[in-house]
Scaffold this active site. Structure first.
Site, PDB file in Angstrom:
ATOM      1  CD  GLU A   1      -2.656  -7.979   2.255  1.00 46.48           C
ATOM      2  OE1 GLU A   1      -2.482  -6.746   2.212  1.00 46.48           O
ATOM      3  OE2 GLU A   1      -3.473  -8.532   3.003  1.00 46.48           O
TER       4      GLU A   1
ATOM      5  CD  GLU B   1       1.386  -5.819   5.410  1.00 43.11           C
ATOM      6  OE1 GLU B   1       2.221  -6.712   5.709  1.00 43.11           O
ATOM      7  OE2 GLU B   1       0.689  -5.869   4.381  1.00 43.11           O
TER       8      GLU B   1
ATOM      9  N   GLY C   1       0.674  -5.042   0.637  1.00 38.29           N
ATOM     10  CA  GLY C   1      -0.471  -5.177  -0.262  1.00 38.29           C
ATOM     11  C   GLY C   1      -0.075  -5.736  -1.626  1.00 38.29           C
TER      12      GLY C   1
ATOM     13  CB  ALA D   1      -0.879  -0.007   1.246  1.00 36.71           C
TER      14      ALA D   1
END
Ligand code: CAA
Length: 256
Positions: A110, A130, A107, A64
């Site tokens: 992911e 994270e 992310g 992210a």
């Protein structure tokens, strides 16, 4: 479409390239939204049989966008469009492949784990870092890792934020193929060509059946994980983790 996402369609294969190389292709909201839009268009286009998502340049995606993450709070949760973008990507019916080189973190990891087939370069660097930002993965990574790796290895990776290689990802069953560095896109396109030769309806139903088995039992885990992710957005540790990343120092967490 802006230049955040590059698109190319050839012989039934829609190629989508994440294109923020200066930020290691970090998935900001605009890029994630464009990716979901483009994949939905591909899903609806009879000329598209399957899709390949990759990173433009040397890396897949470093997670992210941390500048956006810095501004997000628990109160933003209900109006945050990102969850909707992730859900749209997860609902794509046609088969799609992620082709991973370089960094594939947070992310980005992911997103790669969300793909139906995952092609990784041997020395790609995957991981869920994270925890170093005082956060947890919020887009299904916890559940998808646990499904394949089991509890112990998943918790080791998520609690330490340690990276793993493309070689490991293949050996552990996370990736469907591994290849020499620099060959992930070519390898994914070769696999896509084989998909194009297959029966589309049967492929879609096979995907649906496997996802019904592998994804459905994890919905409760996903809801809890997402809620926890949103709560952490307003924690001291998240602010400290992001400050430390920006200042290139070790964070001092307080558990608050
Ligand atoms: N968001 C925004 N910008 C990022 C970024 C990210 N996730 N990752 C890297 N960048 C930017 C850097 O800030 C830097 O920008 P400037 O040139 O303007 O300073 C540029 O990309 C290059 O980064 P580095 O100088 O750090 O490059 P490097 O090659 O030394 O290291 C890296 C690359 C290992 C990917 C390192 O940048 C890094 O650790 N990035 C953060 C990875 C991360 O923590 N990802 C998880 C994000 S949270 C998340 O994804 C939550 C979720 O579940 C949705």
């Amino acid at each position: 479409m802006s230049d955040l996402l590059l698109s190319r369609q050839e012989a039934g294969v829609l190629q989508l390239a994440l294109n923020r190389p200066a930020a290691r292709n970090a998935l900001n909201t605009a890029l994630l939204g464009e990716l979901a839009d483009a994949m939905e268009r591909g899903d609806a286009d009879p000329a598209v049989h399957c899709m390949v998502v990759h990173g433009h340049g040397d890396h897949f995606a470093a997670g992210a966008d941390i500048d956006e993450l810095a501004e997000r709070t628990a109160a933003n949760g209900p109006t945050d469009p990102r969850l909707g973008h992730w859900q749209r990507i997860q609902r794509i019916a046609k088969p799609w492949i992620a082709a991973v080189e370089g960094y594939c973190l947070g992310g980005g990891c992911e997103l790669a784990l969300c793909a139906d087939l995952l092609v990784v370069a041997e020395d790609a660097a995957l991981g869920q870092p994270e925890i170093r930002l005082g956060m947890i993965p919020g887009a299904g990574g916890l559940q998808r890792l646990a499904l394949t790796l089991g509890k112990a290895r998943t918790l080791h990776l998520v609690l330490t934020g340690e990276r793993f290689s493309g070689r490991d990802a293949h050996a552990w069953g996370l990736a469907s193929q591994s290849c020499e560095n620099g060959q992930a896109l070519n390898t994914a396109l070769a696999t896509a060509t084989r998909l194009v030769e297959g029966a589309p309806l049967a492929q879609r139903l096979a995907k649906q059946a496997v996802l019904a088995m592998t994804e459905a039992p994890h919905q409760a885990g996903f809801a809890l994980g997402r809620r926890s992710f949103e709560l952490l957005l307003s924690s001291h540790d998240k602010a400290e983790g992001i400050a430390a990343f920006r200042e290139r120092r070790t964070p001092t967490f307080r558990g608050e």
